[in-house]
Design a protein around this motif. Sequence first.
Motif, PDB file in Angstrom:
ATOM      1  N   ASP A 129       5.304 -11.096   2.773  1.00 14.36           N
ATOM      2  CA  ASP A 129       4.597  -9.907   2.286  1.00 14.36           C
ATOM      3  C   ASP A 129       5.498  -8.694   2.498  1.00 14.36           C
ATOM      4  N   VAL A 130       5.347  -7.705   1.633  1.00 15.35           N
ATOM      5  CA  VAL A 130       6.178  -6.516   1.723  1.00 15.35           C
ATOM      6  C   VAL A 130       5.321  -5.268   1.841  1.00 15.35           C
ATOM      7  N   VAL A 131       5.934  -4.200   2.334  1.00 14.58           N
ATOM      8  CA  VAL A 131       5.299  -2.900   2.439  1.00 14.58           C
ATOM      9  C   VAL A 131       6.291  -1.875   1.899  1.00 14.58           C
ATOM     10  N   ASP A 132       5.792  -0.817   1.329  1.00 14.79           N
ATOM     11  CA  ASP A 132       6.630   0.266   0.847  1.00 14.79           C
ATOM     12  C   ASP A 132       7.190   0.984   2.083  1.00 14.79           C
ATOM     13  N   ILE A 133       8.438   0.718   2.402  1.00 17.90           N
ATOM     14  CA  ILE A 133       9.043   1.240   3.632  1.00 17.90           C
ATOM     15  C   ILE A 133       9.075   2.765   3.628  1.00 17.90           C
ATOM     16  N   LYS A 134       9.421   3.352   2.513  1.00 24.32           N
ATOM     17  CA  LYS A 134       9.510   4.813   2.445  1.00 24.32           C
ATOM     18  C   LYS A 134       8.140   5.453   2.717  1.00 24.32           C
ATOM     19  N   ALA A 135       7.092   4.917   2.087  1.00 26.21           N
ATOM     20  CA  ALA A 135       5.737   5.452   2.294  1.00 26.21           C
ATOM     21  C   ALA A 135       5.279   5.211   3.731  1.00 26.21           C
ATOM     22  N   LEU A 136       5.584   4.037   4.274  1.00 26.21           N
ATOM     23  CA  LEU A 136       5.207   3.725   5.651  1.00 26.21           C
ATOM     24  C   LEU A 136       5.934   4.652   6.621  1.00 26.21           C
ATOM     25  N   ALA A 137       7.225   4.860   6.408  1.00 22.40           N
ATOM     26  CA  ALA A 137       8.001   5.736   7.286  1.00 22.40           C
ATOM     27  C   ALA A 137       7.422   7.149   7.284  1.00 22.40           C
TER      28      ALA A 137
END
Length: 188
Positions: free
Chosen positions: A150-158
């Motif tokens: 599964d993936v997450v939007d790293i930029k949005a999470l950061a």
Amino acid sequence: MGQFKHRGTKVIHSGLPKAEQGKPFIEGPAFASTFHLSGSTENAEHHYARVSNPTWQTLEATLSELEGGDTVVFPSGMAAAAAIMSSLVVAGETIVLPADGYFATRTYAEEFLQPNGVKLELVPTVELLNWDFNNVKLVLVESPSNPLLDVVDIKALAEKVHTSGGLLAIDNTAVTVLGQRPLQLAWC
């Protein structure tokens, strides 16, 4: 990327010393655990492999070049994860880990950090962007998660974690620098 058109080409050439006539493209690995010393270890570049090793230095320099940030090599991914969690979170603080991530990371947090007062929240990777990170000291994610990918939007999470005052650590083992560069994505 510098002089290389494709990232794969850069990966192959990263960490190589400047070309010198009659020299190898790269020195062979140093398998030594101890190094010859005369007197004090104070000025010795290498004295014991657990502290420093020319092969590790080459690997760290290569990874730093590829990732675009400082690099420290650990003997295993779990050693790196434990070092991050243990050094950045203290009793009373909260850590968020992926509920669907590597089981040993969760086990370490449950068996060693929680008994020492660290609060643990397990959140599925796909739900991380909906999570409230107020009062969270550290969020450690895998991109993609292991084993479900599964993936997450790293930029949005950061952005969300940093806005809440927390720290974000990203395990990029599965995709590597060839697929994504988390440091570029995580700096808001």
